[in-house]
Motif scaffolding. Structure first.
Motif, mmCIF file in Angstrom:
data_model
loop_
_atom_site.group_PDB
_atom_site.id
_atom_site.type_symbol
_atom_site.label_atom_id
_atom_site.label_comp_id
_atom_site.label_asym_id
_atom_site.label_seq_id
_atom_site.Cartn_x
_atom_site.Cartn_y
_atom_site.Cartn_z
ATOM 1 N N LEU A 185 -26.807 42.249 98.218
ATOM 2 C CA LEU A 185 -27.316 43.851 98.638
ATOM 3 C C LEU A 185 -25.302 43.952 99.181
ATOM 4 C CD1 LEU A 185 -30.102 42.537 101.007
ATOM 5 C CD2 LEU A 185 -29.879 44.587 99.314
ATOM 6 N N ILE A 186 -24.984 42.969 99.992
ATOM 7 C CA ILE A 186 -23.363 43.888 100.144
ATOM 8 C C ILE A 186 -22.413 44.078 98.799
ATOM 9 C CG2 ILE A 186 -22.019 43.051 101.153
ATOM 10 C CD1 ILE A 186 -22.883 40.902 102.864
ATOM 11 N N LYS B 70 -20.255 48.858 96.038
ATOM 12 C CA LYS B 70 -20.238 49.608 94.467
ATOM 13 C C LYS B 70 -20.618 50.986 94.721
ATOM 14 C CE LYS B 70 -20.418 45.986 91.349
ATOM 15 N NZ LYS B 70 -21.485 44.905 90.605
ATOM 16 N N GLN B 71 -21.502 51.046 95.968
ATOM 17 C CA GLN B 71 -22.107 52.552 96.081
ATOM 18 C C GLN B 71 -20.702 53.390 96.925
ATOM 19 O OE1 GLN B 71 -24.350 54.446 94.078
ATOM 20 N NE2 GLN B 71 -24.061 52.490 93.007
ATOM 21 N N GLN B 72 -19.276 52.029 97.233
ATOM 22 C CA GLN B 72 -18.607 52.921 98.382
ATOM 23 C C GLN B 72 -19.451 52.857 99.902
ATOM 24 O OE1 GLN B 72 -15.650 56.151 97.038
ATOM 25 N NE2 GLN B 72 -15.678 54.774 95.188
ATOM 26 N N LEU B 73 -19.896 52.523 100.039
ATOM 27 C CA LEU B 73 -21.534 52.053 101.338
ATOM 28 C C LEU B 73 -20.518 50.247 101.751
ATOM 29 C CD1 LEU B 73 -24.633 53.793 100.247
ATOM 30 C CD2 LEU B 73 -22.429 54.790 101.400
ATOM 31 N N THR B 74 -19.208 50.639 101.957
ATOM 32 C CA THR B 74 -18.867 49.431 102.671
ATOM 33 C C THR B 74 -18.761 49.249 104.086
ATOM 34 O OG1 THR B 74 -16.688 49.118 100.849
ATOM 35 C CG2 THR B 74 -17.093 47.424 102.325
ATOM 36 N N THR C 104 -16.140 40.060 98.806
ATOM 37 C CA THR C 104 -16.852 41.363 98.198
ATOM 38 C C THR C 104 -16.908 42.201 99.212
ATOM 39 O OG1 THR C 104 -18.790 39.831 97.509
ATOM 40 C CG2 THR C 104 -19.198 42.075 97.890
ATOM 41 N N LEU C 105 -16.817 42.074 100.507
ATOM 42 C CA LEU C 105 -16.684 43.611 101.500
ATOM 43 C C LEU C 105 -15.283 43.523 100.864
ATOM 44 C CD1 LEU C 105 -17.984 41.911 104.641
ATOM 45 C CD2 LEU C 105 -19.227 43.686 103.303
ATOM 46 N N LEU D 82 -11.477 49.396 96.892
ATOM 47 C CA LEU D 82 -12.227 50.447 96.043
ATOM 48 C C LEU D 82 -11.807 51.372 96.951
ATOM 49 C CD1 LEU D 82 -13.896 48.388 94.008
ATOM 50 C CD2 LEU D 82 -12.546 49.168 93.674
ATOM 51 N N GLU D 83 -12.622 51.787 98.022
ATOM 52 C CA GLU D 83 -12.574 52.616 99.143
ATOM 53 C C GLU D 83 -10.844 53.382 99.686
ATOM 54 O OE1 GLU D 83 -14.769 52.452 102.262
ATOM 55 O OE2 GLU D 83 -16.690 51.834 100.736
ATOM 56 N N GLY D 84 -10.041 53.016 98.938
ATOM 57 C CA GLY D 84 -8.765 52.804 99.197
ATOM 58 C C GLY D 84 -8.369 52.534 101.122
#
Length: 534
Positions: free
Chosen positions: A396-397, A402-406, A430-431, A437-439
């Motif tokens: 789930l994480i 991957k949807q940039q909802l970290t 993973t986090l 990825l989100e910078g």
């Protein structure tokens, strides 16, 4: 006459025992032979309290000695055996001690029962001490006693000690020589410990002692060889069975099929399956498991379902392991509709989905980025009363990251802890990947430090992600500092990390110490390549 021949029920036997030892019988007491027969018949009955009843009656017997009935060597042996069957080594020791105190002595059978219950109770060290006392008490260990202790040693990973004891048996001037059970136990122990070369060596030693292996011996070795990836030697053992008069059975075939398919040789697995049919050896669910696992491992979902259809057609009950394997394969191939159908089929057939089932579905859906659907499956799982584990949460994480909802994904860590699941290095890595990825390097740095606080050691992948993030944001000093820390932790830079750093340094005016670090990393990688080439 029919009633006289009918075995006594437990209440009747207990009542008879008390009548035989009643005060009214004091002038005509029963012989201990009669008492022993009665106790033996109680012990042999199938009543759940039969063994404890024998012990209770034995204690009653001790209280009536003034009536001329005293236990003898056979009585004590019988009671010690009941203590063994009850799993009570403490009681067995007490009875053995009483036998010695009363001058009834001890014998090999009594010691054998005591050693057996100690081994079953995993008190192998104490069993070995009792075994060593036997010659001092005038008792020669039997083959059964030797085998009991050897099997106990093998069960706790002391197979080499078991082998020493076996060799002692073979060289001593005694009638207790190693038999097929002795060697089979040792071969099984070495196979469990992953010492396959030793297992094969013991088989040769067995032949030198002129002890013929049986089908069980061969099955143990074949299974061990297959589980350790040596299918070629396993096949040789299989081929040598018929010339030795040994007929391969279901376990033999199933182990080889699993071994072949686990290495991707499903064609040979199928040929072995056909050979079973030709020899009229009926496969079981474990046999089918091997083939289905093999085809799923190759991603050949169509052939996996052909085997599944054969299994269903055979009338054998499909278990959750097969369903989970197929569902996982479907999800990896993106066949989510088929996976849903299998999930429903499981329920219809009375096979309850478990955490592995749901985790596979959630992981598959997460891999394609459908996080809302993954959350829906997660809720269904919890509604069904199935507790998610760390694998479920990690899937789930991953989906949310991957949807940039970290940030939302990190909240799941708190839920994990509340539900008693401990986040692992995969969770945090993973986090980290999500924040990079989100910078959002600041959150990534906080998370990286949090890993140390939580006692979770970052792995090579964790370091590589953050190093990559630093390089992409022209923060070379931090990147190289982290790379240096990574190497001090004994972690080797992988290809991606090394080339990212190399390119970044090449494009910047780097201080000498940074260039020195790159040179050290290059040397480490070279040394690793040289080692792997041997």
């Amino acid at each position: 006459m029919a009633n006289a021949a009918k075995p006594l029920q437990l209440p009747e036997a207990v009542s008879l025992f008390h009548r035989l030892l009643s005060p009214q019988k004091q002038n005509h007491p029963p012989s201990i032979f009669t008492i022993n027969r009665l106790l033996a018949s109680i012990a042999k009955s199938k009543h759940p309290n039969s063994y404890s009843t024998v012990v209770d009656l034995f204690n009653r017997l001790k209280c009536t000695r003034d009536r001329g009935v005293s236990p003898n060597n056979h009585t004590f042996g019988l009671v010690i055996d009941c203590c063994r069957r009850m799993g009570r080594p403490d009681l067995a020791f007490c009875v053995l001690g009483q036998s010695l105190r009363e001058g009834c002595g001890v014998n090999t059978i009594m010691f054998g029962s005591l050693i057996k219950v100690l081994c079953v109770s995993k008190q192998i060290g104490l069993a070995a001490k009792v075994f060593a006392k036997m010659p001092l008490m005038g008792c020669t260990p039997s083959v059964i006693t030797y085998n009991t202790l050897i099997e106990g040693l093998c069960s706790i990973g002391e197979t080499r000690l078991g082998l020493e004891l076996c060799r002692k048996m073979a060289t001593e001037e005694s009638s207790s020589k190693p038999d097929v059970i002795t060697y089979s136990s040792i071969i099984h122990g070495f196979c469990k410990e992953g010492e396959i070369d030793m297992a094969v060596e013991v088989l040769k030693e067995m032949a030198a002692q002129k002890v013929r292996p049986n089908v069980i011996t061969c099955n143990i070795l074949i299974d061990g060889l297959c589980k350790n990836g040596d299918v070629i030697t396993a096949r040789k053992v299989f081929d040598e069975m018929p010339p030795c008069g040994l007929v391969p059975d279901l376990h033999t075939y199933s182990s080889l099929i699993h071994g072949l398919c686990s290495q991707g040789d499903t064609n040979s697995g199928l040929r072995m399956f056909d050979d079973m049919a030709a020899k009229e050896v009926a496969p079981d669910v474990y046999t089918y498991n091997g083939l289905i696992l093999g085809f799923c491992g190759l991603g050949d979902i169509n052939k996996a379902f052909k085997i599944y259809d054969k299994l269903v057609g055979s009338g054998i009950q499909v278990n959750e392991f097969i369903y989970n394997t197929l569902i996982d394969c479907c999800c990896k191939k993106g066949a989510f509709l088929r996976a849903s159908e299998l999930l429903q089929e499981m329920r219809d057939r009375g096979v309850m989905p478990n955490v592995v089932t749901y985790s596979s579905i959630i992981h598959g859906i997460s891999a394609v980025g459908d996080w809302s659907r993954a959350i829906g499956v997660f809720r269904d799982m919890v509604t069904q009363g199935i507790s998610p584990n760390v694998v479920t949460f990690n899937a789930l994480i991953d989906s949310l990251c991957k949807q940039q909802l970290t940030c939302e994904a990190e909240k799941l860590v708190g839920i994990m802890v509340e539900r008693g699941e401990k986040p692992d290095v995969i969770t945090y890595t993973t986090l980290l990947q999500g924040y990079v990825l989100e910078g959002n390097l600041s959150e990534a740095e906080v998370l990286f430090k949090k890993m140390a606080i939580k006692g979770i050691e970052p792995d090579q992948h964790s370091y590589s992600i953050l190093i990559n993030g630093y390089c992409k944001n022209d923060r070379m000093s931090e990147a190289l500092h982290l790379a240096e820390k990574m190497m001090k932790q004994g972690l080797k830079p992988n290809d991606v990390t090394f080339h990212i750093l190399l390119n970044a340094v090449s494009n910047h005016e780097s201080p000498d110490e940074m260039k020195k670090l790159i040179s050290e990393m290059r040397d480490v990688r070279k040394d690793e390549d040289d080692t792997n080439s041997y």
